[in-house]
Design a protein around this motif. Structure first.
Motif, short mmCIF file in Angstrom:
data_model
loop_
_atom_site.label_atom_id
_atom_site.label_comp_id
_atom_site.label_asym_id
_atom_site.label_seq_id
_atom_site.Cartn_x
_atom_site.Cartn_y
_atom_site.Cartn_z
N ILE A 138 0.84 -1.20 0.00
CA ILE A 138 0.00 0.00 0.00
C ILE A 138 0.87 1.25 0.00
CG2 ILE A 138 -1.62 1.38 1.36
CD1 ILE A 138 -2.89 -1.25 2.29
N LEU A 139 1.89 1.27 0.85
CA LEU A 139 2.78 2.43 0.91
C LEU A 139 3.57 2.58 -0.39
CD1 LEU A 139 4.16 2.33 4.57
CD2 LEU A 139 2.29 3.69 3.62
N GLY A 140 3.89 1.46 -1.02
CA GLY A 140 4.58 1.50 -2.31
C GLY A 140 3.73 2.17 -3.37
N VAL A 141 2.45 1.84 -3.39
CA VAL A 141 1.52 2.45 -4.35
C VAL A 141 1.38 3.94 -4.06
CG1 VAL A 141 -0.87 2.53 -5.15
CG2 VAL A 141 0.24 0.32 -4.76
N VAL A 142 1.30 4.29 -2.78
CA VAL A 142 1.20 5.71 -2.39
C VAL A 142 2.42 6.48 -2.89
CG1 VAL A 142 1.18 7.32 -0.45
CG2 VAL A 142 -0.24 5.27 -0.37
N LEU A 143 3.61 5.89 -2.71
CA LEU A 143 4.83 6.56 -3.16
C LEU A 143 4.83 6.73 -4.68
CD1 LEU A 143 7.58 7.77 -2.57
CD2 LEU A 143 8.56 5.47 -2.65
N PHE A 144 4.36 5.72 -5.40
CA PHE A 144 4.29 5.82 -6.85
C PHE A 144 3.36 6.95 -7.27
CE2 PHE A 144 2.45 4.70 -10.99
CZ PHE A 144 3.61 4.52 -11.74
N VAL A 145 2.23 7.08 -6.59
CA VAL A 145 1.28 8.15 -6.90
C VAL A 145 1.92 9.52 -6.62
CG1 VAL A 145 -0.91 9.21 -6.22
CG2 VAL A 145 -0.76 6.73 -6.49
N LEU A 146 2.64 9.61 -5.51
CA LEU A 146 3.31 10.87 -5.18
C LEU A 146 4.36 11.23 -6.23
CD1 LEU A 146 3.77 10.67 -1.29
CD2 LEU A 146 1.98 11.81 -2.62
N TRP A 147 5.05 10.20 -6.76
CA TRP A 147 6.02 10.45 -7.82
C TRP A 147 5.32 10.95 -9.08
CZ3 TRP A 147 10.71 11.80 -8.29
CH2 TRP A 147 11.67 11.39 -7.37
N ALA A 148 4.17 10.39 -9.36
CA ALA A 148 3.39 10.83 -10.52
C ALA A 148 3.03 12.31 -10.37
CB ALA A 148 2.13 9.98 -10.68
N VAL A 149 2.61 12.71 -9.17
CA VAL A 149 2.27 14.11 -8.90
C VAL A 149 3.52 14.98 -9.04
CG1 VAL A 149 1.47 15.75 -7.15
CG2 VAL A 149 0.37 13.51 -7.37
N HIS A 150 4.63 14.49 -8.50
CA HIS A 150 5.90 15.23 -8.56
C HIS A 150 6.32 15.47 -10.02
CE1 HIS A 150 9.89 16.48 -7.10
NE2 HIS A 150 10.38 15.83 -8.15
N ILE A 151 6.18 14.45 -10.84
CA ILE A 151 6.55 14.57 -12.26
C ILE A 151 5.63 15.53 -12.98
CG2 ILE A 151 6.67 13.30 -14.44
CD1 ILE A 151 7.67 10.88 -12.83
N VAL A 152 4.34 15.47 -12.69
CA VAL A 152 3.38 16.39 -13.32
C VAL A 152 3.71 17.83 -12.95
CG1 VAL A 152 0.97 17.15 -13.36
CG2 VAL A 152 1.51 14.71 -13.49
N TRP A 153 4.03 18.06 -11.68
CA TRP A 153 4.38 19.41 -11.23
C TRP A 153 5.66 19.91 -11.89
CZ3 TRP A 153 3.28 19.54 -5.21
CH2 TRP A 153 1.93 19.84 -5.02
#
Length: 216
Positions: A42-57
């Motif tokens: 679950i935390l791995g998926v959360v980190l992946f989502v945060l990376w996606a947000v980071h890349i979009v920003w």
């Protein structure tokens, strides 16, 4: 507000990276009533989502990769950022392949052995590239003589931690399985890995500062 949100995101990603480096065993005692593998996934998926947000920003950087001239410093930055992205993708793909909970409904059974090795290898190279990535922007987080002194002390200790934790073995696949020494405790684990991240971050900042100085 934008800067605060970005810094909060960066800190959250660094904390999650540190936690996930402990593998499933890190959650075994803390979440005895839950499957430790489930928490890790679950935390791995959360980190992946945060990376996606980071890349979009930071999509402006991606759009500008093929634009302009490249000097030595820009090449180093591009290699580090690309290394982070490649490791994140490998971690997510291999994580899905070996998932026993979140993605188990996909029914992926083939290539599990390769995926486990790829996940362990990618996770440790991810730690290195993320730490180098932090080093590119370290001046945004570390300011003042006291903060710099603490970071330098951590970085010096990080040399010992890197050797004692045997990270070089994971980076070269000489250690086939991840081992978390629970007898040393969680606090020392966190300190060691924070120090290792500080080591690579400070090394990158030194290299970047030197390159800027001699490029003038």
């Amino acid at each position: 507000m934008g800067k605060i949100a970005r810094r909060t995101l960066d800190i959250a990603m660094a904390v999650l990276t540190l936690i996930l480096m402990g593998g499933n065993d890190l959650f075994y005692s803390a979440f005895s009533d839950l499957d430790s593998g489930l928490v890790h996934e679950i935390l791995g998926v959360v980190l992946f989502v945060l990376w996606a947000v980071h890349i979009v920003w930071n999509r402006a950087w991606i759009k500008g990769v093929i634009k302009g001239k490249y000097n030595a410093l820009r090449i180093v930055r591009t290699v580090i950022n690309a290394g982070v992205i490649v490791c994140v993708l490998f971690l997510m793909i291999s994580g899905v392949m070996i998932s026993s909970h979140v993605f188990s409904w996909l029914g992926i059974e083939s290539g599990a052995s390769f995926a486990r090795n790829a996940h362990m290898l990618a996770s440790h190279w991810y730690l290195v590239f993320v730490s180098l990535h932090i080093g590119l922007h370290l001046s945004l987080f570390i300011r003042g003589k006291v903060a710099t002194g603490i970071t330098l002390t951590l970085a010096a200790y990080g040399i010992y931690a890197f050797i004692a934790r045997g990270l070089w073995k994971y980076l070269t696949l000489q250690q086939p399985f991840f081992f978390l020494d629970l007898e040393r405790g969680y606090v020392l684990f966190a300190l060691d890995y924070i120090a290792i991240m500080a080591l690579f971050a400070m090394a990158m900042q030194f290299v970047m500062t030197t390159m800027i100085k001699y490029s003038r």
